[in-house]
Enzyme design. Structure first.
Site, PDB file in Angstrom:
ATOM      1  N   ASN A   1     -17.612 -51.641 -16.532  1.00 54.79           N
ATOM      2  CA  ASN A   1     -17.423 -50.861 -17.884  1.00 54.79           C
ATOM      3  C   ASN A   1     -19.068 -50.651 -18.478  1.00 54.79           C
ATOM      4  OD1 ASN A   1     -14.745 -50.566 -18.955  1.00 54.79           O
ATOM      5  ND2 ASN A   1     -15.043 -52.715 -18.113  1.00 54.79           N
TER       6      ASN A   1
ATOM      7  N   LEU B   1     -18.648 -65.495 -28.921  1.00 57.36           N
ATOM      8  CA  LEU B   1     -19.700 -65.474 -29.796  1.00 57.36           C
ATOM      9  C   LEU B   1     -19.509 -66.294 -31.186  1.00 57.36           C
ATOM     10  CD1 LEU B   1     -20.171 -61.672 -29.398  1.00 57.36           C
ATOM     11  CD2 LEU B   1     -21.845 -63.744 -28.901  1.00 57.36           C
TER      12      LEU B   1
ATOM     13  N   HIS C   1     -10.945 -55.342 -23.873  1.00 61.54           N
ATOM     14  CA  HIS C   1     -10.254 -56.633 -23.362  1.00 61.54           C
ATOM     15  C   HIS C   1      -9.025 -55.838 -22.290  1.00 61.54           C
ATOM     16  CE1 HIS C   1      -8.156 -60.251 -23.263  1.00 61.54           C
ATOM     17  NE2 HIS C   1      -7.023 -59.555 -23.440  1.00 61.54           N
TER      18      HIS C   1
END
Ligand code: GRF
Length: 216
Positions: free
Chosen positions: A16, A95, A111
């Site tokens: 990506n 995170l 996702h």
């Protein structure tokens, strides 16, 4: 107006990231990559970035007393690089709310499912087990809950008879590489704004037609 500066966080192969690198290579694209960061110094994504002549930094999480201390180091590096939008691209650590709030509405993730279905890992196997006819991928603004937050772009891909998790993952990944640059472009052009925990889109293209699977 200048191009939006991206900080891309990777933990692995970085396909990506590569899609973003390729998009940013077009001078007409409204964003550029200012820094590629990884918690894994051996991530192939960092090598892709170096090959493209981009600044990279490996900040292993192990050297830090806790998650937030590690993220403070990430945050400092992103600020030093004058980053305006953080893109998670296969970043495999959750995170903390501290980091997520600090970058609120300037932090996006990709996702491999049509959220809110199939949050978490092994999305392709779970989609097959559920027998869905469409699966897909989502780019969304990040919130403290895992794989949660206002949705920017989604792509639906059909599930084919005989698919296994690998063949389905490959079809979804090809769509990921299309929607991540598209989502970044919409954000950079101010055409995807968060309002009331949903994204208001200024979309200029006609809507695609409904797609059936099976088609008849
Ligand atoms: C992608 O499937 C992405 O959706 C997920 O992790 C994978 C990363 O792949 N968050 P790559 O490193 O971008 O090739």
């Amino acid at each position: 107006m200048g191009r939006l500066r991206l900080g891309v966080l990777v933990s692995g192969r970085g396909s990506n990231l590569q899609a973003l690198i390729d998009a940013c290579a077009d001078p007409a694209f409204p964003a550029e990559i200012g820094l590629v960061l990884s918690n894994r110094p051996d991530a192939y994504g960092l090598e892709r970035a170096s090959l493209a002549g981009l600044p990279t930094l490996g900040i292993p999480h192990r050297g830090f007393p806790d998650r937030e201390a590690h993220e403070r180091a990430l945050d400092a590096a992103l600020r030093d690089a004058d980053v305006g939008l953080v893109c998670l691209a296969g970043y495999m650590r959750l995170l903390t709310p501290w980091f997520v709030e600090r970058w609120r509405d300037r932090l996006v993730n990709i996702h491999p499912s049509l959220l809110p279905a199939f949050k978490g890992l092994d999305t392709h196997a779970r989609a097959l087990a559920a027998g869905v006819r469409f699966h897909g991928c989502t780019v969304h603004f990040v919130r403290p809950e895992m794989d949660d937050g206002p949705i920017i772009v989604q792509a639906a891909v059909p599930v084919a008879p005989g698919d296994d998790a690998d063949s389905l993952a490959e079809r979804v990944l090809a769509a990921e590489h299309q929607i991540y640059p598209l989502a970044v472009r919409l954000v950079a052009e101010g055409r995807a704004r968060v309002s009331g925990e949903r994204v208001e889109l200024d979309a200029r293209d006609p809507l695609p037609q409904a797609t059936l699977n099976p088609s008849g």
